[in-house]
Design an enzyme around this catalytic site. Structure first.
Site, mmCIF file in Angstrom:
data_model
loop_
_atom_site.group_PDB
_atom_site.id
_atom_site.type_symbol
_atom_site.label_atom_id
_atom_site.label_comp_id
_atom_site.label_asym_id
_atom_site.label_seq_id
_atom_site.Cartn_x
_atom_site.Cartn_y
_atom_site.Cartn_z
ATOM 1 N N LYS A 28 8.109 -56.464 80.554
ATOM 2 C CA LYS A 28 6.771 -56.912 80.168
ATOM 3 C C LYS A 28 5.807 -55.745 80.349
ATOM 4 O O LYS A 28 5.451 -55.372 81.464
ATOM 5 C CB LYS A 28 6.294 -58.082 81.021
ATOM 6 C CG LYS A 28 5.044 -58.706 80.406
ATOM 7 C CD LYS A 28 4.142 -59.393 81.400
ATOM 8 C CE LYS A 28 3.125 -58.505 82.041
ATOM 9 N NZ LYS A 28 2.124 -57.870 81.159
ATOM 10 N N PRO A 29 5.376 -55.119 79.242
ATOM 11 C CA PRO A 29 4.399 -54.039 79.380
ATOM 12 C C PRO A 29 3.020 -54.617 79.703
ATOM 13 O O PRO A 29 2.798 -55.819 79.557
ATOM 14 C CB PRO A 29 4.387 -53.391 77.989
ATOM 15 C CG PRO A 29 5.008 -54.347 77.053
ATOM 16 C CD PRO A 29 5.741 -55.402 77.853
ATOM 17 N N SER B 275 -0.287 -51.961 90.524
ATOM 18 C CA SER B 275 -1.140 -51.837 91.708
ATOM 19 C C SER B 275 -0.463 -52.449 92.936
ATOM 20 O O SER B 275 0.407 -53.322 92.819
ATOM 21 C CB SER B 275 -2.467 -52.543 91.452
ATOM 22 O OG SER B 275 -2.220 -53.918 91.209
ATOM 23 N N PRO C 273 2.777 -50.799 83.903
ATOM 24 C CA PRO C 273 1.318 -50.669 83.832
ATOM 25 C C PRO C 273 0.882 -49.949 82.546
ATOM 26 O O PRO C 273 1.717 -49.576 81.725
ATOM 27 C CB PRO C 273 1.016 -49.798 85.046
ATOM 28 C CG PRO C 273 2.188 -48.869 85.101
ATOM 29 C CD PRO C 273 3.378 -49.628 84.579
ATOM 30 N N TRP C 274 -0.429 -49.741 82.416
ATOM 31 C CA TRP C 274 -0.966 -49.207 81.167
ATOM 32 C C TRP C 274 -1.179 -47.701 81.172
ATOM 33 O O TRP C 274 -1.580 -47.134 80.163
ATOM 34 C CB TRP C 274 -2.289 -49.897 80.818
ATOM 35 C CG TRP C 274 -3.252 -50.036 81.963
ATOM 36 C CD1 TRP C 274 -3.524 -51.191 82.653
ATOM 37 C CD2 TRP C 274 -4.053 -49.020 82.567
ATOM 38 N NE1 TRP C 274 -4.447 -50.949 83.646
ATOM 39 C CE2 TRP C 274 -4.797 -49.626 83.621
ATOM 40 C CE3 TRP C 274 -4.236 -47.646 82.348
ATOM 41 C CZ2 TRP C 274 -5.683 -48.918 84.442
ATOM 42 C CZ3 TRP C 274 -5.119 -46.936 83.158
ATOM 43 C CH2 TRP C 274 -5.828 -47.564 84.188
ATOM 44 N N GLU D 12 -0.601 -55.797 79.091
ATOM 45 C CA GLU D 12 -1.090 -56.435 77.861
ATOM 46 C C GLU D 12 -1.993 -55.518 77.045
ATOM 47 O O GLU D 12 -2.128 -55.700 75.840
ATOM 48 C CB GLU D 12 -1.772 -57.777 78.165
ATOM 49 C CG GLU D 12 -2.810 -57.787 79.278
ATOM 50 C CD GLU D 12 -2.201 -58.057 80.654
ATOM 51 O OE1 GLU D 12 -1.271 -57.337 81.057
ATOM 52 O OE2 GLU D 12 -2.696 -58.975 81.344
ATOM 53 N N GLU E 228 6.938 -49.731 92.550
ATOM 54 C CA GLU E 228 6.246 -48.435 92.436
ATOM 55 C C GLU E 228 4.770 -48.759 92.368
ATOM 56 O O GLU E 228 4.292 -49.250 91.343
ATOM 57 C CB GLU E 228 6.666 -47.720 91.138
ATOM 58 C CG GLU E 228 8.122 -47.329 91.074
ATOM 59 C CD GLU E 228 8.441 -46.108 91.897
ATOM 60 O OE1 GLU E 228 7.534 -45.534 92.522
ATOM 61 O OE2 GLU E 228 9.624 -45.719 91.922
ATOM 62 N N CYS F 119 -0.865 -42.226 89.077
ATOM 63 C CA CYS F 119 -0.677 -42.672 90.453
ATOM 64 C C CYS F 119 -0.455 -41.509 91.415
ATOM 65 O O CYS F 119 -0.620 -41.675 92.619
ATOM 66 C CB CYS F 119 0.478 -43.659 90.513
ATOM 67 S SG CYS F 119 1.928 -43.036 89.676
ATOM 68 N N GLU G 46 -7.820 -46.444 95.716
ATOM 69 C CA GLU G 46 -7.520 -45.848 94.408
ATOM 70 C C GLU G 46 -8.726 -45.962 93.482
ATOM 71 O O GLU G 46 -9.238 -47.061 93.283
ATOM 72 C CB GLU G 46 -6.362 -46.624 93.769
ATOM 73 C CG GLU G 46 -5.139 -45.810 93.581
ATOM 74 C CD GLU G 46 -4.092 -46.533 92.740
ATOM 75 O OE1 GLU G 46 -4.109 -47.763 92.634
ATOM 76 O OE2 GLU G 46 -3.252 -45.819 92.193
HETATM 77 P P1 NAD Z 1 -1.642 -53.981 87.592
HETATM 78 O O1 NAD Z 1 -1.025 -54.143 88.919
HETATM 79 O O2 NAD Z 1 -2.947 -54.620 87.335
HETATM 80 O O3 NAD Z 1 -0.669 -54.508 86.456
HETATM 81 C C1 NAD Z 1 0.661 -54.024 86.336
HETATM 82 C C2 NAD Z 1 1.475 -55.014 85.531
HETATM 83 O O4 NAD Z 1 1.607 -56.219 86.286
HETATM 84 C C3 NAD Z 1 0.858 -55.420 84.200
HETATM 85 O O5 NAD Z 1 1.885 -55.490 83.215
HETATM 86 C C4 NAD Z 1 0.299 -56.800 84.496
HETATM 87 O O6 NAD Z 1 0.199 -57.614 83.346
HETATM 88 C C5 NAD Z 1 1.326 -57.334 85.462
HETATM 89 N N1 NAD Z 1 0.891 -58.446 86.325
HETATM 90 C C6 NAD Z 1 -0.358 -58.773 86.716
HETATM 91 N N2 NAD Z 1 -0.333 -59.871 87.506
HETATM 92 C C7 NAD Z 1 0.959 -60.237 87.628
HETATM 93 C C8 NAD Z 1 1.633 -61.275 88.325
HETATM 94 N N3 NAD Z 1 0.966 -62.165 89.075
HETATM 95 N N4 NAD Z 1 2.976 -61.350 88.247
HETATM 96 C C9 NAD Z 1 3.675 -60.446 87.528
HETATM 97 N N5 NAD Z 1 3.088 -59.444 86.828
HETATM 98 C C10 NAD Z 1 1.749 -59.333 86.886
HETATM 99 O O7 NAD Z 1 -1.690 -52.394 87.342
HETATM 100 P P2 NAD Z 1 -2.338 -51.620 86.116
HETATM 101 O O8 NAD Z 1 -3.829 -51.742 86.277
HETATM 102 O O9 NAD Z 1 -1.683 -52.020 84.845
HETATM 103 O O10 NAD Z 1 -1.859 -50.108 86.411
HETATM 104 C C11 NAD Z 1 -2.496 -49.284 87.322
HETATM 105 C C12 NAD Z 1 -1.799 -49.320 88.672
HETATM 106 O O11 NAD Z 1 -0.433 -48.927 88.515
HETATM 107 C C13 NAD Z 1 -2.375 -48.345 89.668
HETATM 108 O O12 NAD Z 1 -2.477 -48.969 90.924
HETATM 109 C C14 NAD Z 1 -1.344 -47.230 89.723
HETATM 110 O O13 NAD Z 1 -1.322 -46.482 90.903
HETATM 111 C C15 NAD Z 1 -0.095 -47.980 89.517
HETATM 112 N N6 NAD Z 1 0.977 -47.086 89.045
HETATM 113 C C16 NAD Z 1 1.960 -46.722 89.937
HETATM 114 C C17 NAD Z 1 2.981 -45.853 89.539
HETATM 115 C C18 NAD Z 1 4.062 -45.440 90.498
HETATM 116 O O14 NAD Z 1 5.041 -44.855 90.048
HETATM 117 N N7 NAD Z 1 3.949 -45.709 91.781
HETATM 118 C C19 NAD Z 1 3.005 -45.371 88.230
HETATM 119 C C20 NAD Z 1 1.990 -45.765 87.357
HETATM 120 C C21 NAD Z 1 0.987 -46.638 87.778
#
Ligand code: NAD
Length: 496
Positions: free
Chosen positions: A175-176, A229, A150-151, A178, A250, A284, A384
């Site tokens: 894949k970080p 997420s 995630p970002w 975007e 996670e 998170c 969240e």
């Molecule tokens: P996100 O779920 O929108 O995206 C995370 C990643 O998944 C991105 O790289 C995104 O491009 C990718 N992604 C999106 N759709 C996908 C698909 N269909 N298939 C595969 N990959 C896909 O999350 P975000 O908005 O980048 O980050 C915030 C979220 O991350 C929050 O919910 C936060 O709680 C969570 N987070 C959790 C932890 C933990 O350790 N539990 C740590 C940091 C962040």
């Protein structure tokens, strides 16, 4: 603004093949800091092929060889830490004080931790459990790992995925998000500089629904580790099930912060402000729901409000800034929307709840926000927010506090504040979360695991527990009798 090659495949930076330009933004100003072309499925194929080709050599390197390279990597990272700090801060709108004091040192410590634990991958001791055999355990790499991050802490999340995987002899394609690929790409480059072989660490940048999806589906990827997420995590798990891949998730969090009447009020108030505003609340494990026992409630709200007033919101690159911007204008709209809906539902905004007026134009800033009088079942308490918003609610009895703390779908982190050891012991036992802090909230260390309960996912990052995700445990059972007619054969051959 620079033109960047946003893929790192087989040891080199490459242009993506999607033909679609990605703009990388500094969210604290809204300026574009880099552009490049995103990956498509053919880049995922190339990255997975590179990781597959590198696997036999890397998996058969001795633990000492892998450890030496990781230690060299830590040296390279130390030498380039100022560059990493500036980039992490700029790409995330993150206060540079945070990148400098938390993100980058945390990553370097992770590298050194996994360099040392790479030499201590343990299994059960060999033994004659059946009497007729020696049983032993081999811990083997799983194979090519597909990771998605995630970002919010781009480099730390990349490190948490990459390090246990490669320390255990796997190769990886990450894949970080975007929005924030730059430090992950630089991280992979520093690994090459340290001598880690090409193909061991690969980065593909692009849209989750295309590039992430292709990685999760790929037949040569043996395991998927995902941080993000809960909504996307569920999709990832469903896709991975199609090819029976191991999944490590996670996911989101909604950490409770429970303050009992005998807590140190000043410590709890400071902890709540720091714990809710770290990384502009995009954490998170951030403190999001403070439950305060009635006798302390009013003073706690007043003190938290005073302390929030002291937090300086401003440009990410200013060393005096305490809290930078959110990751994007879209994320700010999401946060503001949740606060507005909470107010419509009857909650009160004690501080913040608005865009500050002194911050740079075009930046995604939002004021530290304190909310009271929200209902336990309301969106702002249950979902969240991922922004600088703390909700404070009162409680009367200890039983009620535990019930409220457990009353969301999430279970990532929590804290209990009290001077009574029996109260904190009960809270640590009964709160369902992967981490429960006592009289503190937020600190993490490489030696200890991080991971969720319930809808926050499963599996552990950091610590030696992460090797349970990134290794296969193989039982080897060797006959020690040397006899053709073994005792158990009587089950199939009767009397001869
Ligand atoms: P996100 O779920 O929108 O995206 C995370 C990643 O998944 C991105 O790289 C995104 O491009 C990718 N992604 C999106 N759709 C996908 C698909 N269909 N298939 C595969 N990959 C896909 O999350 P975000 O908005 O980048 O980050 C915030 C979220 O991350 C929050 O919910 C936060 O709680 C969570 N987070 C959790 C932890 C933990 O350790 N539990 C740590 C940091 C962040």
């Amino acid at each position: 603004m620079s033109q960047e090659k946003l893929q790192f495949i087989a040891g080199e930076r490459r242009e993506g093949s999607s033909g679609k330009e990605l703009s990388i933004i500094d969210p604290s100003t809204g300026e574009t800091i880099a552009t490049g072309v995103g990956a498509d499925v053919s880049d995922v194929d190339a990255a997975v092929a590179a990781a597959k080709a590198a696997l036999p050599g890397w998996a058969s390197a001795t633990p000492a060889e892998r450890s030496d390279l990781l230690l060299r990597w830590a040296d390279v990272l130390r030498a380039r830490s100022a560059e990493l700090t500036a980039l992490e801060s700029r790409n995330g709108g993150k206060a540079i004080k945070l990148a400098d004091g938390f993100d980058i040192p945390g990553v370097i410590d992770n590298v050194t931790f996994f360099a040392t634990t790479a030499r201590n991958l343990e299994g059960k001791a060999s033994g004659e459990y059946s009497g007729d055999h020696t049983s032993s355990i081999r811990r083997e790499p799983v194979g090519v790992i597909g990771s998605i991050s995630p970002w919010n802490y781009p480099l730390q999340m990349a490190a948490w995925k990459i390090l246990p995987a490669v320390a255990a002899g796997n190769t990886i394609v990450l894949k970080p998000a975007e929005l924030t690929p730059l430090t992950s790409l630089l991280f992979a480059e520093t690994a090459k500089e340290a001598g880690i072989p090409d193909g061991v660490i690969n980065i593909v940048t692009g849209r989750g629904s295309v590039v992430g999806q292709a990685l999760v589906e790929h037949p040569d990827v043996s395991m998927v580790s995902f941080t993000g997420s809960t909504t996307v995590g569920k999709q990832v798990a469903a896709t991975a099930a199609g090819s029976v891949k191991r999944v490590h998730l996670e996911l989101g969090g909604k950490a409770p912060f429970v303050v009992f009447e005998d807590a140190d009020l000043e410590a709890a108030a400071r902890g709540a402000v720091a714990g809710s505003l770290i990384n502009a609340g995009q954490d998170c494990t951030a403190a999001t729901r403070a439950y305060v026992q009635r006798p302390l409630y009013e003073n706690f709200v007043r003190r938290v409000a005073e302390l929030m007033d002291e937090v300086k919101v401003g440009p990410a690159d200013d060393m005096d800034t305490d809290m930078g911007s959110l990751i994007s204008i879209k994320q700010r709209e999401h946060v503001a929307g949740m606060v507005d809906r909470a107010v419509e539902a009857g909650a009160k905004v004690v501080r913040g709840g608005r865009i500050p007026d002194h911050t740079p134009q075009g930046g995604a800033y939002y004021e530290p926000t304190l909310i009271t009088d929200a209902a336990q079942d309301s969106e702002i308490v249950q979902e969240e927010v991922f922004g600088p918003v703390l909700v404070v609610l009162p409680f009367d009895t200890d039983d009620e506090a535990i019930t409220l703390a457990n009353d969301t779908p999430y279970g990532l982190a929590a804290s209990a504040w009290s001077s009574n050891v029996f109260r904190t012991q009960r809270a640590t036992r009964e709160i369902q979360a992967g981490c429960v802090w006592v009289n503190d909230h937020i600190p993490i260390i490489s030696e200890m695991p991080h991971g969720g309960y319930k809808a926050s996912g499963f599996g552990k990052d950091m610590s030696t527990y992460s090797f349970d995700e990134y290794t296969n445990v193989k039982h080897v059972m060797s006959d020690i009798t040397g006899e053709a007619h073994k005792g158990w054969h009587d089950l199939i051959f009767t009397g001869h």
